[in-house]
Each structure stands twice: as structure tokens, then as C-alpha cells.
Design a protein around this motif. Structure first.
Motif, PDB file in Angstrom:
ATOM      1  N   VAL A 260       0.703  -1.153   0.049  1.00 20.01           N
ATOM      2  CA  VAL A 260       0.093  -0.033  -0.009  1.00 20.01           C
ATOM      3  C   VAL A 260       0.914   1.155   0.114  1.00 20.01           C
ATOM      4  O   VAL A 260       0.587   2.233  -0.933  1.00 20.01           O
ATOM      5  CB  VAL A 260      -0.834   0.077   1.160  1.00 20.01           C
ATOM      6  CG1 VAL A 260      -1.703   1.147   1.263  1.00 20.01           C
ATOM      7  CG2 VAL A 260      -1.886  -1.424   1.056  1.00 20.01           C
ATOM      8  N   LEU A 261       1.833   1.482   0.724  1.00 19.14           N
ATOM      9  CA  LEU A 261       2.831   2.411   0.793  1.00 19.14           C
ATOM     10  C   LEU A 261       3.507   2.661  -0.357  1.00 19.14           C
ATOM     11  O   LEU A 261       3.746   3.909  -0.735  1.00 19.14           O
ATOM     12  CB  LEU A 261       3.599   2.369   2.446  1.00 19.14           C
ATOM     13  CG  LEU A 261       3.014   2.370   3.619  1.00 19.14           C
ATOM     14  CD1 LEU A 261       4.084   2.406   4.637  1.00 19.14           C
ATOM     15  CD2 LEU A 261       2.066   3.803   3.735  1.00 19.14           C
TER      16      LEU A 261
ATOM     17  N   HIS B 261       3.452   6.168  -2.376  1.00 14.88           N
ATOM     18  CA  HIS B 261       4.506   6.931  -2.907  1.00 14.88           C
ATOM     19  C   HIS B 261       4.890   6.897  -4.221  1.00 14.88           C
ATOM     20  O   HIS B 261       5.401   8.081  -4.696  1.00 14.88           O
ATOM     21  CB  HIS B 261       5.702   6.554  -2.053  1.00 14.88           C
ATOM     22  CG  HIS B 261       5.778   6.907  -0.459  1.00 14.88           C
ATOM     23  ND1 HIS B 261       6.020   8.028   0.106  1.00 14.88           N
ATOM     24  CD2 HIS B 261       5.151   6.111   0.575  1.00 14.88           C
ATOM     25  CE1 HIS B 261       5.722   8.038   1.192  1.00 14.88           C
ATOM     26  NE2 HIS B 261       5.276   7.074   1.677  1.00 14.88           N
ATOM     27  N   GLU B 262       4.476   6.049  -4.969  1.00 15.51           N
ATOM     28  CA  GLU B 262       4.559   6.001  -6.330  1.00 15.51           C
ATOM     29  C   GLU B 262       3.749   6.798  -7.301  1.00 15.51           C
ATOM     30  O   GLU B 262       4.244   7.229  -8.377  1.00 15.51           O
ATOM     31  CB  GLU B 262       4.778   4.438  -6.881  1.00 15.51           C
ATOM     32  CG  GLU B 262       6.081   3.679  -6.546  1.00 15.51           C
ATOM     33  CD  GLU B 262       6.218   2.271  -7.031  1.00 15.51           C
ATOM     34  OE1 GLU B 262       7.061   1.753  -6.878  1.00 15.51           O
ATOM     35  OE2 GLU B 262       4.865   1.991  -7.540  1.00 15.51           O
TER      36      GLU B 262
ATOM     37  N   THR C  90       9.977   1.327   2.739  1.00 13.02           N
ATOM     38  CA  THR C  90       9.276   2.515   2.374  1.00 13.02           C
ATOM     39  C   THR C  90      10.144   3.359   1.937  1.00 13.02           C
ATOM     40  O   THR C  90       9.864   4.402   0.937  1.00 13.02           O
ATOM     41  CB  THR C  90       8.030   2.695   3.321  1.00 13.02           C
ATOM     42  OG1 THR C  90       7.443   1.575   3.703  1.00 13.02           O
ATOM     43  CG2 THR C  90       7.489   3.943   2.832  1.00 13.02           C
ATOM     44  N   TRP C  91      11.343   3.755   3.080  1.00 10.51           N
ATOM     45  CA  TRP C  91      12.173   4.707   2.337  1.00 10.51           C
ATOM     46  C   TRP C  91      12.965   4.575   1.262  1.00 10.51           C
ATOM     47  O   TRP C  91      13.368   5.213   0.393  1.00 10.51           O
ATOM     48  CB  TRP C  91      13.352   4.955   3.753  1.00 10.51           C
ATOM     49  CG  TRP C  91      12.517   5.880   4.658  1.00 10.51           C
ATOM     50  CD1 TRP C  91      12.497   5.556   6.010  1.00 10.51           C
ATOM     51  CD2 TRP C  91      12.534   7.198   4.755  1.00 10.51           C
ATOM     52  NE1 TRP C  91      12.078   6.755   6.637  1.00 10.51           N
ATOM     53  CE2 TRP C  91      12.140   7.617   6.000  1.00 10.51           C
ATOM     54  CE3 TRP C  91      12.791   8.299   3.829  1.00 10.51           C
ATOM     55  CZ2 TRP C  91      11.905   9.128   6.010  1.00 10.51           C
ATOM     56  CZ3 TRP C  91      12.711   9.463   3.846  1.00 10.51           C
ATOM     57  CH2 TRP C  91      12.097   9.920   5.371  1.00 10.51           C
ATOM     58  N   LEU C  92      13.158   3.285   0.979  1.00  9.92           N
ATOM     59  CA  LEU C  92      13.969   2.962  -0.343  1.00  9.92           C
ATOM     60  C   LEU C  92      13.096   3.241  -1.387  1.00  9.92           C
ATOM     61  O   LEU C  92      13.530   3.933  -2.605  1.00  9.92           O
ATOM     62  CB  LEU C  92      14.078   1.393  -0.260  1.00  9.92           C
ATOM     63  CG  LEU C  92      15.184   0.760  -1.369  1.00  9.92           C
ATOM     64  CD1 LEU C  92      16.596   1.520  -0.926  1.00  9.92           C
ATOM     65  CD2 LEU C  92      14.990  -0.750  -1.138  1.00  9.92           C
ATOM     66  N   VAL C  93      11.720   3.118  -1.380  1.00  8.65           N
ATOM     67  CA  VAL C  93      10.763   3.588  -2.333  1.00  8.65           C
ATOM     68  C   VAL C  93      10.772   4.998  -2.677  1.00  8.65           C
ATOM     69  O   VAL C  93      10.789   5.612  -3.637  1.00  8.65           O
ATOM     70  CB  VAL C  93       9.329   3.073  -2.115  1.00  8.65           C
ATOM     71  CG1 VAL C  93       8.343   3.509  -3.105  1.00  8.65           C
ATOM     72  CG2 VAL C  93       9.326   1.458  -2.127  1.00  8.65           C
TER      73      VAL C  93
ATOM     74  N   VAL D 187      18.990   9.154   0.173  1.00  5.88           N
ATOM     75  CA  VAL D 187      17.822   8.482   0.808  1.00  5.88           C
ATOM     76  C   VAL D 187      18.171   6.926   0.725  1.00  5.88           C
ATOM     77  O   VAL D 187      17.970   6.087   1.409  1.00  5.88           O
ATOM     78  CB  VAL D 187      16.537   8.955   0.411  1.00  5.88           C
ATOM     79  CG1 VAL D 187      15.678   8.142   1.011  1.00  5.88           C
ATOM     80  CG2 VAL D 187      16.618  10.188   0.931  1.00  5.88           C
ATOM     81  N   THR D 188      18.354   6.524  -0.727  1.00  2.00           N
ATOM     82  CA  THR D 188      18.433   5.103  -1.021  1.00  2.00           C
ATOM     83  C   THR D 188      19.470   4.490  -0.327  1.00  2.00           C
ATOM     84  O   THR D 188      19.671   3.204   0.038  1.00  2.00           O
ATOM     85  CB  THR D 188      18.717   5.070  -2.645  1.00  2.00           C
ATOM     86  OG1 THR D 188      17.621   5.575  -3.268  1.00  2.00           O
ATOM     87  CG2 THR D 188      18.649   3.621  -3.058  1.00  2.00           C
TER      88      THR D 188
END
Length: 1003
Positions: free
Chosen positions: A688-689, A693-694, A741-744, A754-755
Motif C-alpha cells: 500500500v505504501l 508513494h509511487e 518504504t524509505w527505499l521507495v 536516501v536510497t
């Protein structure tokens, strides 16, 4: 004494050959042509003699029929000639056919009754009957009881010919063709359609005879014969029927056999039956078409043909195609009504499943169904579905009903149709979620509730997906075949609307709004995992394809890149205001992240705890006083589900229950915390997240990052205590969820910092099984319930898990140029907004419920300034807000004049100081008390009198006109009117930055 023979008798007798020559009159058995011409001339010029001629011919027909039945061959030949004379007189005296009708129909009826197996006699009788149906106006049916009875009896005789079953296939097919030929004359005659009283009776006779013939050949044969009919629409039997005025028609002759002809096949019989059925439906109106379908369904009951599903589906589709354009809605409506009639059957039969398949076929066919009441149809289908679930949660008819609901999305006739249908489904979904399914067996209450929610949810998702296929011009059957290959294709940000011709088609419908979908978000925290798993997939699909994406655009690879300037600064400022100060999507995302946090941290899921749950505790007090009523019910031993509060509206009660659930979400998890979510729930949350974010990168960043920060901080446990064996996998799953989620986020915003931090955090976690992914989903079908995946048992962690450096992640994403340009915020503002220590699930939910103060765009929104003061005037939910929102009229000189004269309260109630317009409750039924209880009695209002003006009213109008004291000092070119709109203020951190060369992405 010699008795003179009447002239009309002499004319009739002269038409017959001598008695000795009767046997040699074959095979034509036709009357003398010259004498027949004299007879028809006599009848045409003397209409008063037609009744006498008919009576004489009827007497001869009855006598010859009786003798022929006994084996008299001469009487048989004479009977054939008599029938030929009847046809000739009917053709020449078509203007006065009503005078001949009683004798003609009586003779045909007597002949068929006396000689039911003589095919040649039946063919000649069918020719006479067809001549009568060709020229009659139908007024005599229902008007003359004797004629009506003979007419109905003739139809039954021809129906018997259609149903004959002989070992000789050639004779059997010829006999059936004779009966069908007579029926083709019937379906093209005014005698069938004139009398509504006898229409249903006639149609029942026709369907009992015609419909079984279509089931005796394969569907492939029916398709071939239908293609032949389309290529040669003019049948030698039908081309003179109803296409011309009655006086210009020519009746067809029906023969049995011609030397050299090959015997008819079953395909020929099916061809004629298809022509008769298509002609019948092509001439009916809406009510008559429904009667035809009802007669056909009754025939399927009598003949027990429901197991031939392919034939039934094919016929249902063709019924809708053959019916006139404006009356096609009657076909699926009648099918749904027939399905509803058997909804209380304990066990579903072949009839129920076949009816559901027929409904789906009609809705998914390319045939347009104008005037179809989709709201009534979906309400009926929902009621049938819920009724079947109350009988048995595992009812075998449920998957077919879900397909019926989904198929409604194939036909989109107005822009808000899918929005309305989705609203109907969601309203029922919310009621079932909170209150369960009344009427179900007590032992199956929870299972029935779960199954009802899953069925409605599957229907909702299938409905939207079918509408997308409709917009794209894709065949649903072809789409089902391509389900396997579609999974291998790369995901895109938004589905394309490419038709089969290759060009782009604009969508003809409005999207389901976030306000409508937001009511379903609580299903993410449902107490049943099967519901949570199904809803997670539905939510991902909604975010990817349906939700509005104002200013949120990503490329096909999921990366948000800058785009050239396509809009001016006014539109840019309006977009920034919508992103920062909230719109429907922003409120939706606030609620979504609140539910996600609760799902990952709370110890008990669901709006109401089941009475059988061993972990049930006394719920926390609520602000609206509902807790006292619920606790009283609990003391009496009653389940909380069965005792809803009747003192509060359903929406307010549900909001209170949701708030209680979110308030229980802890700000920090303890070392021995118990979380109700399963291991697979965290995989669903990640899906879902990721979708959020996408596909909504800007707003998800501003709303979702504070939740991620709070979620990660909730997992920080000190080193003073060892982790509990059941808590360690939960904490690790939450940290993995946050890191991925931070990776996305880093990938979407193309932020390598961030990645890198996210990958470092993932590598620092103890090795374990990865989070599960969402299961595959086939739209428009009811999938088996998903089973939860438990946490891995081989994970042994006795010390605290490494924390994720969220401060560094927030700083890295806030320093991204893409983020700053897209949001319009500087570094300090982004840091303050993304790393908010005040974030909580309950607070985010309140943000989703309360409409925040928004800045107006420079272009204006055409709303009255009174809308801005409405929240200060009314603190409670009141329908009077609508009256303020609709008031868009400006204040002018007329209002000043009326205020001075004391008419302001009558002409413009919005100008009256201290008064708020409201909607009267007179004659409105209370939503709490039953009808008739405490209802106000209408009274005659008193005559209104001219009210003297009050100083406050005049002063208020002057202020609104800009003539007040506030403008006294503005003499040097100052503005006359004071703006009532707040100016947009830029943040200090952005004042020294160069304006971006492109605005944030807008739709």
C-alpha cells in the motif's frame, strides 16, 4: 316442389370439381380458377354476403373433416379445396376480413382437431391461418369471445406440430416447419400485439413451442444460422409481413414437399425458429419484451433446460440484441427479477447459477442498454447477495453474483454512473462492516459478516475495473484470457486508454472520489485477516488507477522527474495550496496513514470486539457518551455488536468507534508488546505504501514521512531489558517496513542519499524471511479467502534491534532539489513538516475529518465569502451549510434598498445579522424515531408583515458594499473594496531562492 338454391351456395359449389373427379384433383387440390374468380368478385362487391359465404364454407369444412377423419378420401380432397377457397376470399376481401374471421378460424380449428397427423392438411390450414394473420387488424381478438377461443386453439395446434417427435427425421422437420411457418405469421401480425390482455397467453404458447427447438442444436449451429439470417434478412415467408400496409400485403403459401427437394435439416428448423424469435422481440415494446422473457424463463423451467448454460447465455445476449434499442433494458431487468424471486431457496439450483450467468452475459455484451436503471439493478443484486449469505456464508451462488455486480461497470452511460454505483456499494459495505449481517444464523454471524464484506469489496473492485475496460474498448473475455501475460508486464503509473484500433480514447466517466472511498479505509484494520488482505489489494488498485493525482505525476519507471513549464504561476500557486492546505486526496492520505500506523501497532483490531473473543476488555470512554450505553450492554451479557447505540447517528457512531481504535495505537511499543497484525499484514502495508508513494509522491511525502518517523520511533526499545520472543519478529518487521518504504521514496525522488541510508538500515537488520507480497487478484471474481502468514519462528533476537537513522533520512529528502521545487517549501519548512514530533494516528484521523482553512486561488472559486464565515457561525453538523455554499450572489444596490426598507430578511436572509439560514424540519421524518412518532403537524403560516429596518442591517450592507469607515482614509488611489481573501504568504526560507523554471506537476 322445387326449392331454389341460394346464389352464394351455387357460386361455392361451382368451385369444386365433380364428385367423380375429386380424387384426381391432386396434388394441387385447387378450386376451379374461373369459378373461384366469380366467387371472389361476388364477395368483394357484396360485403353483406361474406358472412353467408363463410357459414357455408364452415359447414362444408366441418362435414369433410369428420368424414376425412373416418378415412373418406373424397372428403379429404374436398376439405383441401374448401381451405383454398377460404384463403382466396380472405385475400380479396381483406377490407372486410372481420366478417369472415369467425368462420375461417373455426374451420381451421376444426380441421386441425380432426386431422392432427395429416401433414398436407396441416400445411393447407397453416396457409389459411397465415393469410388471416397477414390481413387482420387484431381488433377482433378479445372483442369476440368465440373468435378468441378459436384463435388460441389454433395456436395450440400449431405449437403441437412444432413439438412433434417422429422417428423419420425428414417428416419430423417438415412438420415442425409447418408449425413454425404459422408462428412466423403470428409474430408478424397485429393479432398478437393489439390485445395486452391476451399477449402474455399467446407468448407463452409461442415460447413453449419455439424455444426447445433452439436447444436441440449446438451453439455453433445457432451462430451459423444467425449469420445466414443477417446476410439474407428477407425471408420468403417474412418479406411481405408488416413491411407494407395491410392492403398491399401478400400472404405466403406453405407447402410440404416438392419433387426433387432435399428434406429439411435441423439447421433449417433452427433458422426458422431464430427468425420467429427475432421477429417477435423486434416488434415488442418494453413491457411486451419483459413478458417474452418471462415466458421463455417459464419454458426453461418446464423443459428443465437450465443445465444448458451455454445456450441460455447465448439466448440472453441475443434477446437483448433483437429487442428494439429503447426497450432493451427490460431484458436484464426481468432476469434480475427472476433471480430475486428465488433468493430464499435454501440451496442454489442450476436455475440460479444460469440466471446469474445470463445477467453477466447481457451486461458484458457490446449491445447498448439505454434507459437501464443501474442503481436499481445493483441494489437488487446487493440484496440478493446479502440474502444468500444469511442463508449460508459458503453459498455456491456468491461468485456468480459478484460477477453480476462487476459486469455493471461495462455499460457507462453518464459521467457519474460508476461514482454512483460505487457509492451504493460502499454505503452497504460500511453498514455491514459496523453492524454485521442481520438475519444470519447466530453461529455464523462473524463468518457471514466477513463473507459479505469480501463479496461487496470484490464487486466494487470488479465494477471499477470493468469500467476501465469499457473506456479502453477492451473485450472483458479477451482481458480474462490475458490475465497470465499481464502479470509479466511492467507496472505503469496510470492505465492507458488505448482502444483496439490503437488510438487514445478519453475516459467517459468520472473517477470514484476519495471522499467516497475514504469510508472504506477502516477495513484495513478489520479483525478478519481475509478482509484485510482483500482490501489491501483493492486499495492498491484504487491508488494506482482511480484516485485523482493533482500535481502528482511520475514516469513509467516510477521516478518523479521535472517537466517543462506548461502552466502559469497562477495555476502553480493553486496547486501548491491544494497540496499544502488540503483537498480530498490529502484528507484521504491522512486517514490512510492513520490506519496503517494502527494496523502495525495496536493489540486489537476491528471497530467492535466480538463477544466470543477472549481478549475483550472494557473499551475506553468516548467523548460522545456512547461508552456508557455500551458498558451497560456488556454488563447485561449482550454482545456489543448486537447493541448499537440508538442515541447517535450511524456515521457519528462509526467515527467514534474509529477514533477509539486509533487512540489505542501506542506511541511506543514495549519489549513485551502484543500486536494483532500478522506477518503478511506488514507485507500488505508495504504494498500500500509503495503504491501511495509511487502514484502520489508529493502529498504522500508530506503526509507519510511523519508517520514513518513516528512508526520507527515506536520500535526503539532500550537495552535494559531483553526482547520478548513474540515481540522481536514484530519489531523487526516494522523496521524492515520503514526501511523499504524509505527505499521507495528515494527511488521515486531520485535521491541517492536516501536510497543509500535505507539500504544500510536494511543490511543492519538480522536476516530473516522477507515481507510477503500481495496475492494475485482476478478482477470481478470472488477469490478464496486469504490465510495469514505467521511470523517466522526461527528468529531469535535477545537484544535491541538497530535503530534507523530517520533524522538523516529526513534531512536527505528535504535537501533534494526535486522535493523543494515540487512542494514549494524550503529546507527548514520541510524539516519542520516531515519530522513532526506531534504526529499521532488519532491526530491524523482528525485532520482527515476536519476541513482545514484553505487559501483561495488567484482565479477565484466562484464561492460566496459567506462560506468562509460558516464554520464560526455553526460549530455543529448542520444542513444549513449547504444554503451558504450555494449563495453566490453578490451584494449590490438592491440589497441596500431592501435593507433600508426592512425587506432584507425576506429577500436575502444571508444579510441578516445574527441569523443563520436553516432547513425547516417541518414534515421531515426523524432519523431516530420511527415514522409517525413525534411528527410535526403542518400549520398555516401567518401573513408576513413589513419589518422595520434595524441599524445593524443597514450598517452590515454598507460594510459589504465597501462604504464603511475602513475605507475613509483611502483617498490616494487606494482600493475601494477590502479583500476578504487571505493573501498567500511565502516562507522565509524560500525568499532568497530563484523561482523555479517549471511549476510543480499538475494535472
Amino acid at each position: 316442389m322445387h326449392i331454389l338454391t341460394p346464389n352464394h351456395v351455387q357460386l361455392i359449389s361451382a368451385c369444386y370439381p365433380p364428385s367423380s373427379a375429386l380424387l384426381t384433383a391432386g396434388p394441387d387440390y385447387s378450386p376451379n380458377s374461373q369459378e373461384l374468380s366469380r366467387l371472389t368478385y361476388y364477395a368483394a362487391n357484396r360485403p353483406g354476403k361474406i358472412s353467408k359465404l363463410g357459414n357455408e364454407l364452415e359447414r362444408r369444412a366441418k362435414t369433410d373433416s369428420r368424414k376425412a377423419a373416418a378415412g373418406n378420401t373424397r372428403a379429404r380432397a374436398s376439405l383441401l379445396i374448401t381451405l383454398a377457397i377460404f384463403k382466396a376470399i380472405a385475400a380479396e376481401c381483406r377490407r372486410d376480413l372481420a366478417l369472415l374471421s369467425p368462420s375461417l378460424l373455426s374451420s381451421v380449428n376444426t380441421t386441425l382437431s380432426a386431422l392432427p397427423t395429416d401433414l398436407e392438411i396441416a400445411a393447407r390450414a397453416a396457409t389459411v391461418f397465415t393469410a388471416w394473420t397477414t390481413y387482420t387488424d387484431g381488433l377482433i381478438i378479445g372483442g369476440d369471445q368465440r373468435v378468441t377461443e378459436d384463435y388460441m386453439s389454433c395456436l395450440k395446434h400449431f405449437a403441437r406440430l412444432c413439438d412433434v417427435d417422429l422417428t423419420d427425421h425428414e417428416t419430423r422437420n417438415r412438420t415442425r416447419l409447418v408449425g413454425l411457418a404459422a408462428f412466423i405469421g403470428t409474430v408478424s401480425s397485429e393479432a398478437l400485439y393489439h390485445s395486452q390482455t391476451y399477449f402474455q397467453t399467446q407468448v407463452q404458447i409461442l415460447m413453449r413451442a419455439i424455444l426447445p427447438l433452439l436447444f436441440q442444436v449446438d451453439v455453433v449451429v445457432l451462430e451459423q444460422q444467425l449469420a445466414d439470417i443477417k446476410e439474407q434478412p428477407n425471408s420468403p415467408i417474412l418479406d411481405e409481413f408488416r413491411s407494407r400496409p395491410m392492403l398491399e400485403r401478400r400472404a405466403a403459401s406453405i407447402h410440404v414437399h416438392i419433387d426433387g427437394d432435399q428434406g429439411p435439416t435441423s439447421s433449417d428448423v433452427a433458422n426458422t425458429a431464430l427468425r420467429a424469435t427475432s421477429t417477435l422481440l423486434g416488434h415488442t415494446n418494453g413491457i411486451q419484451a419483459s413478458a417474452v422473457v418471462k415466458a421463455a424463463l417459464d419454458t426453461l423451467d418446464e423443459k428443465r433446460r437450465w443445465d444448458q448454460v451455454d445456450h441460455c447465455r447465448w439466448l440472453a445476449e441475443k434477446w437483448a440484441e433483437w429487442t428494439q434499442y429503447q426497450y432493451r433494458y427490460g431484458i436484464p431487468t426481468r432476469l434480475v427479477e427472476c433471480l430475486a424471486e428465488g433468493q430464499d431457496t435454501p440451496q442454489p439450483s442450476a436455475k440460479h447459477s444460469t440466471l446469474a450467468a445470463m445477467i453477466t452475459t447481457v451486461f458484458t455484451s457490446p449491445t447498448p442498454l439505454v434507459n437501464l436503471s443501474t442503481s436499481d439493478i445493483i441494489a437488487s443484486l446487493i440484496s440478493i447477495t446479502l440474502r444468500r449469505i444469511t442463508l449460508s456464508p459458503e453459498d455456491a451462488l456468491l461468485p456468480a453474483l459478484v460477477e453480476c455486480i462487476s459486469s455493471l461497470g461495462t455499460h457507462v452511460y453518464y459521467a457519474d454512473q460508476i461514482q454512483d454505483l460505487a457509492g451504493e456499494l460502499i454505503s452497504r459495505l460500511v453498514i455491514v462492516e459496523a453492524n454485521g449481517l442481520p438475519g444470519a444464523v447466530k453461529a455464523n454471524l462473524e463468518q457471514a459478516r466477513t463473507q459479505a464484506v469480501r463479496c461487496l469489496l470484490a464487486g466494487l473492485l470488479g465494477l471499477i475495473h470493468a469500467a476501465d475496460l469499457h473506456d479502453a474498448g477492451i473485450d472483458p473475455e479477451d482481458e480474462k484470457k490475458a490475465v497470465g501475460t499481464a502479470a509479466a508486464l511492467p507496472a505503469v503509473a496510470e492505465p492507458s486508454r488505448t482502444s483496439q484500433e490503437g488510438h487514445i480514447r478519453p475516459s467517459r466517466r468520472t473517477k470514484v472520489t476519495p471522499e467516497t472511498w475514504q469510508d472504506t479505509l477502516s477495513l484495513l484494520c478489520d479483525r478478519d485477516y481475509a478482509v484485510r488482505a482483500d482490501y489491501a489489494k483493492a486499495l492498491v488498485e484504487y491508488v494506482e488507477t482511480e484516485i485523482p493525482k493533482l500535481g502528482d505525476k511520475t514516469d513509467s519507471d516510477g521516478v518523479r522527474r521535472p517537466r517543462p513549464v506548461v502552466e502559469g504561476p497562477v495555476r502553480q500557486a493553486s496547486t501548491i495550496n491544494a497540496l499544502l492546505y488540503g483537498d480530498s486526496t490529502t484528507r484521504f492520505l491522512n486517514a490512510l496513514h492513520a490506519y496503517v500506523y494502527a494496523l502495525a501497532t495496536v493489540a486489537k483490531l476491528g471497530l467492535l470486539s466480538s463477544s466470543s473473543s477472549p481478549e475483550r476488555t472494557t473499551p475506553a470512554p468516548t467523548a460522545d457518551g456512547e461508552e456508557q450505553a455500551m458498558s451497560n450492554g456488556a454488563k447485561r451479557g449482550a454482545p456489543a455488536m448486537d447493541r448499537p447505540s440508538i442515541s447517535f447517528p450511524p456515521r457519528s457512531r462509526r467515527t467514534s468507534l474509529v477514533s477509539r481504535l486509533l487512540r489505542e495505537a501506542p506511541a511506543k511499543l514495549s519489549v513485551s508488546a502484543h500486536v494483532a497484525a500478522e506477518f503478511s499484514d506488514f507485507g500488505n502495508i508495504l504494498a500500500v505504501l509503495t503504491a501511495v508513494h509511487e502514484h502520489l509522491p508529493v502529498r504522500s511525502l508530506l503526509i507519510g514521512v511523519p508517520m514513518l518517523v513516528a512508526l520507527e520511533r515506536a520500535t526503539r526499545v532500550g537495552n535494559e531489558e531483553a526482547l520478548d520472543a513474540s515481540t522481536a519478529p514484530v519489531l523487526r518487521s516494522i523496521k524492515e517496513l520503514v526501511a523499504k518504504t524509505w527505499l521507495v521514496i528515494g527511488r521515486v525522488w531520485s535521491c541517492s542519499a536516501v536510497t543509500g541510508l535505507a539500504e544500510k538500515a536494511l543490511s543492519a537488520l538480522p536476516s530473516a524471511a522477507p515481507l510477503p507480497s500481495l496475492p494475485d487478484w482476478q478482477f470481478g471474481t470472488l477469490q478464496p479467502p486469504q490465510q495469514p502468514i505467521p511470523f517466522p519462528v526461527d528468529l531469535e533476537i535477545r537484544e535491541s534491534l538497530p535503530d534507523i537513522d530517520t533524522d538523516a533520512l529526513v534531512s536527505a529528502i528535504a535537501g533534494s532539489d526535486y522535493v523543494q521545487e515540487a512542494t514549494g517549501l524550503g529546507l527548514s519548512d520541510l524539516l519542520r513538516r516531515l519530522d513532526s514530533a506531534e504526529w499521532s494516528a488519532d491526530g491524523a484521523f482528525r485532520e482527515s475529518m476536519e476541513t482545514k482553512r484553505r487559501f483561495d486561488s488567484f482565479s477565484g472559486d466562484n464561492l460566496s465569502p459567506l462560506v468562509k464565515v460558516a464554520p464560526t457561525l455553526m460549530h455543529a453538523e448542520n444542513l444549513s451549510m449547504q444554503s451558504l455554499a450555494r449563495s453566490g450572489r453578490a451584494v449590490g444596490v438592491t440589497d441596500l434598498r431592501e435593507a433600508l426598507e426592512g425587506r432584507s430578511s425576506m429577500s436575502n436572509p444571508n444579510l441578516v445579522a445574527g441569523r443563520v439560514p436553516s432547513i425547516s424540519t417541518l414534515d421531515h421524518t426523524s432519523s431516530v424515531f420511527p415514522e409517525g412518532f413525534g411528527k410535526l403537524t403542518p400549520t398555516r403560516s401567518r401573513p408576513q408583515q413589513r419589518v422595520k429596518p434595524r441599524p445593524g442591517e443597514v450598517k452590515d450592507v454598507l460594510n459589504k458594499l465597501g462604504i464603511g469607515k475602513q475605507n475613509a482614509g483611502k483617498a490616494n488611489g487606494g482600493t475601494v473594496l477590502k479583500s476578504s481573501f487571505q493573501a498567500i504568504q511565502k516562507t522565509q526560507s524560500r525568499t532568497n531562492r530563484t523561482p523555479p523554471a517549471f511549476p510543480p506537476y499538475t494535472t
